[in-house]
Design a protein around this motif. Structure first.
Motif, mmCIF file in Angstrom:
data_model
loop_
_atom_site.group_PDB
_atom_site.id
_atom_site.type_symbol
_atom_site.label_atom_id
_atom_site.label_comp_id
_atom_site.label_asym_id
_atom_site.label_seq_id
_atom_site.Cartn_x
_atom_site.Cartn_y
_atom_site.Cartn_z
ATOM 1 N N ASN A 117 -0.631 -1.367 -3.173
ATOM 2 C CA ASN A 117 -0.217 -2.117 -2.353
ATOM 3 C C ASN A 117 -0.772 -2.097 -0.798
ATOM 4 O O ASN A 117 -1.021 -3.319 -0.123
ATOM 5 N N ARG A 118 -1.643 -1.156 -0.594
ATOM 6 C CA ARG A 118 -2.536 -1.319 0.506
ATOM 7 C C ARG A 118 -3.768 -2.080 0.336
ATOM 8 O O ARG A 118 -4.115 -2.882 1.269
ATOM 9 N N HIS A 120 -3.545 -4.832 -1.266
ATOM 10 C CA HIS A 120 -2.943 -6.352 -1.015
ATOM 11 C C HIS A 120 -2.347 -6.449 0.264
ATOM 12 O O HIS A 120 -1.384 -7.256 0.580
ATOM 13 N N ASP A 121 -2.491 -5.730 1.155
ATOM 14 C CA ASP A 121 -1.960 -5.695 2.615
ATOM 15 C C ASP A 121 -0.656 -5.369 2.905
ATOM 16 O O ASP A 121 0.000 -6.170 3.687
ATOM 17 N N GLN A 122 -0.151 -4.477 1.925
ATOM 18 C CA GLN A 122 1.076 -3.879 2.047
ATOM 19 C C GLN A 122 2.226 -4.965 1.984
ATOM 20 O O GLN A 122 3.128 -4.870 2.808
#
Ligand SMILES: Nc1ncnc2c1ncn2[C@@H]1O[C@H](COP(=O)(O)OP(=O)(O)O)[C@@H](O)[C@H]1O
Ligand SMILES: N[C@@H](CCOP(=O)(O)O)C(=O)O
Length: 318
Positions: A117-118, A120-122
């Motif tokens: 997730n991080r 992919h920029d959350q």
């Protein structure tokens, strides 16, 4: 660009809240008792490399590793939102023994999904991510329970409310509690430890369970540590699971006589947890458990405190 996420060990149930209460813990000496996952840009859509002390215990095929399933469900959620999935090279550092009662699969699941997730920029919020973590834990253990993934991800002592769109909320605990975690080195698969539980319970057990869990949560909120410790009783799982744990009864008896204020099975075992308010008592107990509860050289004992942070970024390299 790459990101590394560490996800800590957790105590499912904390004896008193079967499937609805869990605590994240970390050793006071700074040992990393948890898995780490690194996500970096990949050449192919997905690749997985595994390293770490317990890498030999993982399934041989990458597709059978829960980290692969995490990537698949993460991709599914991004697809629903119309967000592009990036190609990733994932590395799992497997530091946690499997089937230990320390939330080993939760550590991999939480570290993998949080890192994806991080990277992919959350795109997924905290609740969406936690729902996916629960789905993955359910695939492994045979039924949905959040009591490992929620504390592992969010930190501290967590109670699963599962209402009003909220999965889990933090319960205030006691900062001066030391949690002595003793893993004997043998394996108890969670799915098997769940299968031996009764389908129905007697009325007196249901009443006792309500009193202990309600009393524990009340004592935490009103900050009465001794009352909270007295409420740590398991009438749901421990009576049926203790036969899976050689020396558990003897070790618990010793722990309570040696000054621990509560003791029980961590998750589905075989790890045993004991709560002490005095560091010297905790360290003495840890020494005794190392000699008398640990059964082989894969076992260990750690004096821990609550890990209030849960999953965290430790940098970009393992
Ligand atoms: N990354 C992983 N970490 C832990 N277990 C995994 C992983 N990937 C697949 N598995 C499988 O999931 C199961 C986990 O067993 P379980 O008893 O639930 O462990 P734990 O209670 O320690 O989380 C095992 O069959 C194991 O082979
Ligand atoms: N509530 C679950 C917790 C299992 O924890 P684990 O660390 O043994 O996977 C249960 O008691 O079955």
């Amino acid at each position: 660009m790459s990101v590394v996420v560490y996800a800590p060990a957790s105590i499912g149930n904390v004896s008193v809240g079967f499937d609805v209460l869990g605590a994240a813990v970390s050793p006071i000496d700074g040992t990393l008792l948890g898995d780490r996952v690194r996500v970096a840009a990949g050449q192919t859509s997905f690749s997985l490399q595994c390293v770490g002390a317990f890498v030999d215990k993982l399934p041989q095929q990458a597709e059978e590793n829960i980290v692969y399933r995490c990537w698949q469900v993460f991709a599914r959620e991004l697809d629903k939102k119309g967000i592009a999935l990036l190609s990733v090279a994932v590395t799992l550092e497997k530091n946690m023994p499997i089937g230990s009662g320390l939330g080993s699969s939760a550590c991999s699941i939480v570290a993998a999904l949080d890192a994806l997730n991080r990277f992919h920029d959350q795109p997924l919020n905290e609740t969406e991510l936690l729902a996916l973590m629960g789905e993955m834990e359910g695939e492994i253990s045979g039924s949905l329970h959040y009591d490992n993934v929620a504390p592992c991800f969010l930190g501290g002592l967590q109670f699963m409310v599962e209402e009003l769109g909220i999965i889990s909320q933090k319960v205030p605990c006691f900062d001066d509690w030391y949690w002595v975690m003793a893993y004997p080195g043998i394996k108890v698969p969670t799915a098997e430890a769940r299968a031996i539980l009764p389908a129905q319970y007697r009325r007196q057990d249901v009443i006792a369970h309500g009193r202990y869990l309600g009393g524990f949560i009340h004592a935490c909120h009103s900050q009465q540590p001794l009352l909270a410790a007295k409420m740590i009783h398991d009438v749901v799982a421990e009576p049926y699971r203790e036969k899976l744990l050689p020396q558990f009864n003897q070790a618990r008896k010793y722990a309570l006589e040696a000054g621990a204020i509560a003791s029980g099975i961590s998750g589905s075992g075989p790890t045993m947890f004991s709560i002490c308010t005095d560091l010297e008592v905790a360290q003495r107990l840890a020494k005794w458990l190392t000699v008398n509860y640990v059964q082989n050289d894969e076992g260990f004992v750690h004096v821990c405190q609550l890990d209030k942070q849960g999953a965290k970024v430790t940098g970009s390299e393992l």
